[in-house]
Design a protein around this motif. Structure first.
Motif, mmCIF file in Angstrom:
data_model
loop_
_atom_site.group_PDB
_atom_site.id
_atom_site.type_symbol
_atom_site.label_atom_id
_atom_site.label_comp_id
_atom_site.label_asym_id
_atom_site.label_seq_id
_atom_site.Cartn_x
_atom_site.Cartn_y
_atom_site.Cartn_z
ATOM 1 N N MET A 87 -12.205 -6.151 6.726
ATOM 2 C CA MET A 87 -10.663 -6.550 7.218
ATOM 3 C C MET A 87 -10.588 -5.772 8.615
ATOM 4 N N LYS A 88 -9.842 -6.710 9.467
ATOM 5 C CA LYS A 88 -9.893 -6.241 10.962
ATOM 6 C C LYS A 88 -8.894 -4.996 10.954
ATOM 7 N N MET A 89 -8.967 -4.118 11.844
ATOM 8 C CA MET A 89 -7.990 -2.846 11.935
ATOM 9 C C MET A 89 -6.583 -3.158 11.986
ATOM 10 N N ASP A 90 -6.151 -4.402 12.827
ATOM 11 C CA ASP A 90 -4.815 -4.650 13.001
ATOM 12 C C ASP A 90 -4.331 -5.224 11.757
ATOM 13 N N THR A 91 -5.235 -6.063 11.058
ATOM 14 C CA THR A 91 -4.631 -6.537 9.745
ATOM 15 C C THR A 91 -4.461 -5.434 8.614
ATOM 16 N N LEU A 92 -4.976 -4.363 8.795
ATOM 17 C CA LEU A 92 -5.217 -3.475 8.013
ATOM 18 C C LEU A 92 -4.018 -2.644 8.153
ATOM 19 N N GLU A 93 -3.466 -2.382 9.313
ATOM 20 C CA GLU A 93 -2.466 -1.666 9.712
ATOM 21 C C GLU A 93 -1.345 -2.465 9.222
ATOM 22 N N GLU A 94 -1.272 -3.791 9.507
ATOM 23 C CA GLU A 94 -0.094 -4.831 9.162
ATOM 24 C C GLU A 94 0.253 -4.731 7.651
ATOM 25 N N GLU A 95 -0.935 -4.468 6.933
ATOM 26 C CA GLU A 95 -0.892 -4.568 5.629
ATOM 27 C C GLU A 95 -0.276 -3.165 5.009
ATOM 28 N N LEU A 96 -0.586 -2.108 5.504
ATOM 29 C CA LEU A 96 -0.031 -0.735 5.123
ATOM 30 C C LEU A 96 1.339 -0.721 5.329
ATOM 31 N N SER A 97 1.654 -1.208 6.785
ATOM 32 C CA SER A 97 3.152 -1.283 7.299
ATOM 33 C C SER A 97 4.004 -2.090 6.045
ATOM 34 N N ARG A 98 3.363 -3.221 5.610
ATOM 35 C CA ARG A 98 4.065 -3.978 4.711
ATOM 36 C C ARG A 98 4.193 -3.557 3.337
ATOM 37 N N LYS A 99 2.758 -3.220 2.644
ATOM 38 C CA LYS A 99 2.815 -2.775 1.308
ATOM 39 C C LYS A 99 2.797 -1.261 1.096
ATOM 40 N N GLY A 100 2.218 -0.563 1.935
ATOM 41 C CA GLY A 100 2.132 0.851 1.896
ATOM 42 C C GLY A 100 0.724 1.345 1.306
ATOM 43 N N PHE A 101 0.110 0.279 1.022
ATOM 44 C CA PHE A 101 -1.408 0.733 0.368
ATOM 45 C C PHE A 101 -2.357 -0.365 0.544
ATOM 46 N N ILE A 102 -3.677 -0.057 0.652
ATOM 47 C CA ILE A 102 -4.787 -1.046 0.763
ATOM 48 C C ILE A 102 -4.886 -1.633 -0.339
ATOM 49 N N GLU A 103 -4.922 -3.015 -0.400
ATOM 50 C CA GLU A 103 -5.311 -3.892 -1.477
ATOM 51 C C GLU A 103 -6.712 -4.454 -1.295
ATOM 52 N N GLU A 104 -7.536 -4.117 -2.329
ATOM 53 C CA GLU A 104 -8.840 -4.813 -2.219
ATOM 54 C C GLU A 104 -9.200 -5.150 -3.696
ATOM 55 N N SER A 105 -10.073 -6.110 -3.893
ATOM 56 C CA SER A 105 -10.584 -6.175 -5.269
ATOM 57 C C SER A 105 -11.566 -5.028 -5.498
ATOM 58 N N ILE A 106 -11.580 -4.709 -6.882
ATOM 59 C CA ILE A 106 -12.583 -3.458 -7.189
ATOM 60 C C ILE A 106 -13.408 -4.088 -8.245
ATOM 61 N N ASP A 107 -14.526 -3.977 -8.272
ATOM 62 C CA ASP A 107 -15.529 -4.265 -9.448
ATOM 63 C C ASP A 107 -15.011 -3.688 -10.647
ATOM 64 N N PRO A 108 -14.682 -4.506 -11.689
ATOM 65 C CA PRO A 108 -14.046 -4.017 -12.876
ATOM 66 C C PRO A 108 -15.115 -3.011 -13.773
ATOM 67 N N SER A 109 -16.485 -3.195 -13.337
ATOM 68 C CA SER A 109 -17.140 -2.463 -14.058
ATOM 69 C C SER A 109 -17.475 -0.848 -13.568
ATOM 70 N N LYS A 121 -11.784 6.068 -0.562
ATOM 71 C CA LYS A 121 -12.827 5.184 0.210
ATOM 72 C C LYS A 121 -12.534 4.712 1.592
ATOM 73 N N ASN A 122 -11.357 4.370 1.919
ATOM 74 C CA ASN A 122 -11.119 3.907 3.352
ATOM 75 C C ASN A 122 -10.568 4.896 4.281
ATOM 76 N N GLY A 123 -10.418 6.054 3.626
ATOM 77 C CA GLY A 123 -9.770 7.098 4.545
ATOM 78 C C GLY A 123 -8.388 6.806 5.090
#
Length: 333
Positions: A1-23, A301-303
């Motif tokens: 994920m590009k940093m500018d996209t990550l910053e936008e996501e944090l601004s919009r949602k407040g948290f990082i959204e990534e798929s997590i291996d259910p296992s 994980k992402n800091g």
């Protein structure tokens, strides 16, 4: 994920959204990341049980502040709300402070906008300002002493009787402190939406159904509710009372997250959340409950998301917090 996209996501949602291996065993993964990054997880009693169980320290605002001030970790993951993470950053500005969800705010902190409090304070130039820790960093920077529900009474008592005092932002806690100390306090009209919504009528009916139950309440509750209480105290105070008291049933008027620790400490006792005056789960703080184990894992994980505070605010806000810690230490709190 590009940093500018990550910053936008944090601004919009407040948290990082990534798929997590259910296992994945998130408890195990978080422990690994803590070791790799020399990180510590501090959690408030109002967090969901999974977060409390993975935390290195669980406590109320005073205990969390004390831990944040003395930790040797490089990274503090604050499983709480925004003002708590800000407090950790103020006390340990050289450390990285992470919050699983930046939108984990606080209705009480929101009830006291700093620009309005500044005007309020100007009306009472000869008053010392004590602010409850549940407020923004900007508000702390305008204060003389910060307090928590654990030490508010003792801090007011430690001041000369002739000292005039402004107390904010919680009017219910302030009124309780004034009653306990016999002091006149000028109160800001703020409140916590969770503690304001308990129903005296429903609690009365609940007490009738459980006549041997002890009713325990946080001082952020309204006076009409506090009048009914067998014990009033901070979250740590409520927990300790439930351990020491011989009663088998307790009706608890504070955010329901504390019940997890009460049940762990008292496996033979029953804890009933005090009912709100409507049908929603309003004794759950929606801000506290924004944090989840998944968000905590991704945050570590992402800091990110990281909580930052301007240097000038840190300089001004640190003094009243340190004064609180000094008074608390001198009183053995």
């Amino acid at each position: 994920m590009k940093m500018d996209t990550l910053e936008e996501e944090l601004s919009r949602k407040g948290f990082i959204e990534e798929s997590i291996d259910p296992s994945l065993d998130l408890f195990e993964e978080i422990e690994k990341l803590k070791k790799e990054k020399n990180a510590i997880v501090l959690a408030h009693y109002y967090q969901e049980p999974d977060i409390q169980d993975i935390a290195d320290y669980i406590g109320d605002s005073l205990g969390l502040s004390q831990e944040a001030a003395k930790t040797e970790a490089d990274v503090i993951v604050f499983a709480g709300v925004h003002f708590m993470a800000e407090t950790a950053k103020i006390l340990s500005p050289e450390k990285t402070v992470l919050l699983p969800d930046l939108k984990a705010g606080c209705s009480l902190a929101d009830s006291c906008p700093p620009h309005l409090f500044k005007k309020f304070k100007e009306k009472y130039p000869d008053h010392l300002v004590i602010t409850y820790v549940n407020c923004t960093a900007e508000l702390k920077a305008m204060s003389d002493i910060v307090c928590t529900s654990t030490n508010a009474v003792q801090i007011v008592q430690s001041l000369p009787k002739e000292q005039k005092i402004i107390f904010g932002p919680d009017k219910n806690l302030g009124a309780w402190v004034a009653k306990k100390t016999g002091r006149h306090l000028v109160l800001w009209n703020g409140a916590c939406m969770v503690h304001e919504i308990f129903s005296r009528e429903k609690i009365t009916k609940l007490k009738e159904r459980h006549p041997d139950a002890k009713f325990i309440a946080h001082p952020e509750c309204e006076e009409s509710v506090l009048q009914m209480a067998d014990y009033i105290g901070s979250t740590t105070g409520l927990l300790n009372y439930s351990i020491k008291n011989e009663a088998k049933t307790f009706i608890v008027a504070t955010e329901s997250g504390i019940i997890h620790q009460m049940q762990k400490a008292n496996p033979g006792k029953t804890f009933i959340p005090a009912p709100p005056n409507n049908n929603c789960a309003c004794n759950d703080c929606p801000y506290m409950k924004r944090n989840t184990l998944e968000k905590l894992y991704l945050c570590l994980k992402n800091g990110l998301p990281e909580v930052t505070v301007a240097k000038n605010i840190i300089a001004d806000a640190r003094k009243p917090i340190e004064r609180m810690l000094e008074i608390s230490a001198s009183l053995g709190l």
